[in-house]
Design a protein around this motif. Structure first.
Motif, short mmCIF file in Angstrom:
data_model
loop_
_atom_site.label_atom_id
_atom_site.label_comp_id
_atom_site.label_asym_id
_atom_site.label_seq_id
_atom_site.Cartn_x
_atom_site.Cartn_y
_atom_site.Cartn_z
N CYS A 28 -3.38 7.53 -7.29
CA CYS A 28 -4.30 6.35 -6.78
C CYS A 28 -4.96 6.56 -5.61
O CYS A 28 -4.60 7.33 -4.84
CB CYS A 28 -3.33 5.24 -6.78
SG CYS A 28 -2.21 5.06 -5.37
N ALA A 63 -6.16 6.83 1.22
CA ALA A 63 -5.86 5.61 1.68
C ALA A 63 -7.05 5.55 2.54
O ALA A 63 -7.34 6.46 3.47
CB ALA A 63 -4.62 5.32 2.42
N VAL A 87 -6.02 4.16 -2.33
CA VAL A 87 -5.94 2.77 -1.96
C VAL A 87 -6.78 2.27 -0.93
O VAL A 87 -6.74 3.12 0.15
CB VAL A 87 -4.32 2.52 -1.50
CG1 VAL A 87 -4.05 1.09 -0.82
CG2 VAL A 87 -3.51 3.00 -2.70
N ALA A 103 0.91 -1.13 0.05
CA ALA A 103 0.12 0.07 -0.07
C ALA A 103 0.84 1.14 -0.07
O ALA A 103 0.68 2.22 -0.80
CB ALA A 103 -0.99 -0.07 1.25
#
Length: 245
Positions: A32, A56, A34, A22
């Motif tokens: 991105c 995240a 995650v 990660a």
């Protein structure tokens, strides 16, 4: 081509390899998002989510239950959009000689290491098929290729993951979805809890590189397999073991 940004789900994200993977994606792909698949242990995943707010996210997931997979993908869809990348990393081993292995040891390891991969792949295929793009990376083990004594359950499960990977790759190739597996050897920070210093030294001596893998070295291969550039690699099982086997 994938929608930008990619949405990535990593199971077992609180463990050494899952957390390192990660971190690798978050550091190298600023766009991105995650999703950190976790069950009970969440401290490392929570710290990573706090360090990357908006990128995240904790994603509660019981990998052995189809309903939990559906809930996880629904969370990803509502938070960020359709899943782009699935990294099936969660699992565990419960070693014993086959003669004394309990049915619970056998079925538990098969359920967590093989059945859960089936459930995850099946759930992930739906959004990936709709967008005609996806990456599935299954973390198997060197035990699938070089099975040690005392791991009949774990070795069988991980070998099953390799078979699943190869078959699914053929089914999904025309849809822009690649499916690959990685077979790591020993990883620093994720060694068996009962190993003594002497055992660790002995296994390092047996390894031609004379060391174990750093988690980020495994994560780097996962990162490539999840990339658009890996579009022609599918159905592969990559051995990452420092030439141990």
């Amino acid at each position: 081509m994938p929608a930008d940004p990619r949405r990535i789900l990593i199971t077992g994200a609180n463990g050494v390899l899952g957390n390192a993977t990660a971190q690798y994606f978050l550091d190298r792909d600023p766009a991105c998002q995650v999703f950190l698949g976790v069950r009970e242990r969440r401290d490392k995943a929570e710290a990573l989510a706090a360090a990357y707010p908006g990128r995240a996210f904790l994603c509660p997931l019981e990998i052995t239950l189809a309903d939990s997979w559906a809930e996880a993908l629904s969370q990803i869809e509502s938070t960020a959009g359709s899943l782009s990348v699935l990294i099936n990393n969660a699992g565990y081993h419960d070693d014993a000689l086959l003669a004394t292995m309990t049915q619970e040891q056998w079925s538990g390891v098969l359920n967590a290491n093989l059945n859960a991969v089936f459930l995850g792949c099946q759930a992930a295929l739906q959004p990936m098929m709709r967008q005609r793009w996806g990456r599935i990376i299954n973390i198997a083990s060197l035990s699938a290729l070089h099975s040690p004594a005392g791991q009949t359950n774990y070795a069988a499960a991980k070998a099953g993951v390799l078979g699943l990977t190869q078959s699914l790759a053929k089914e999904s190739a025309r849809l822009g979805i690649t499916v690959n597996a990685i077979c790591p050897g020993h990883i620093e920070g994720a060694l068996p809890a009962g190993w003594s210093d002497e055992q660790i030294k002995a296994v390092k001596r047996e390894t031609p590189m004379r060391r174990f893998a750093r988690p980020e070295e495994i994560a780097a291969v996962v990162f490539f397999l999840a990339s658009p550039e890996a579009s022609y690699m599918t159905g592969a099982s990559l051995k990452l073991d420092g030439a141990l086997v």
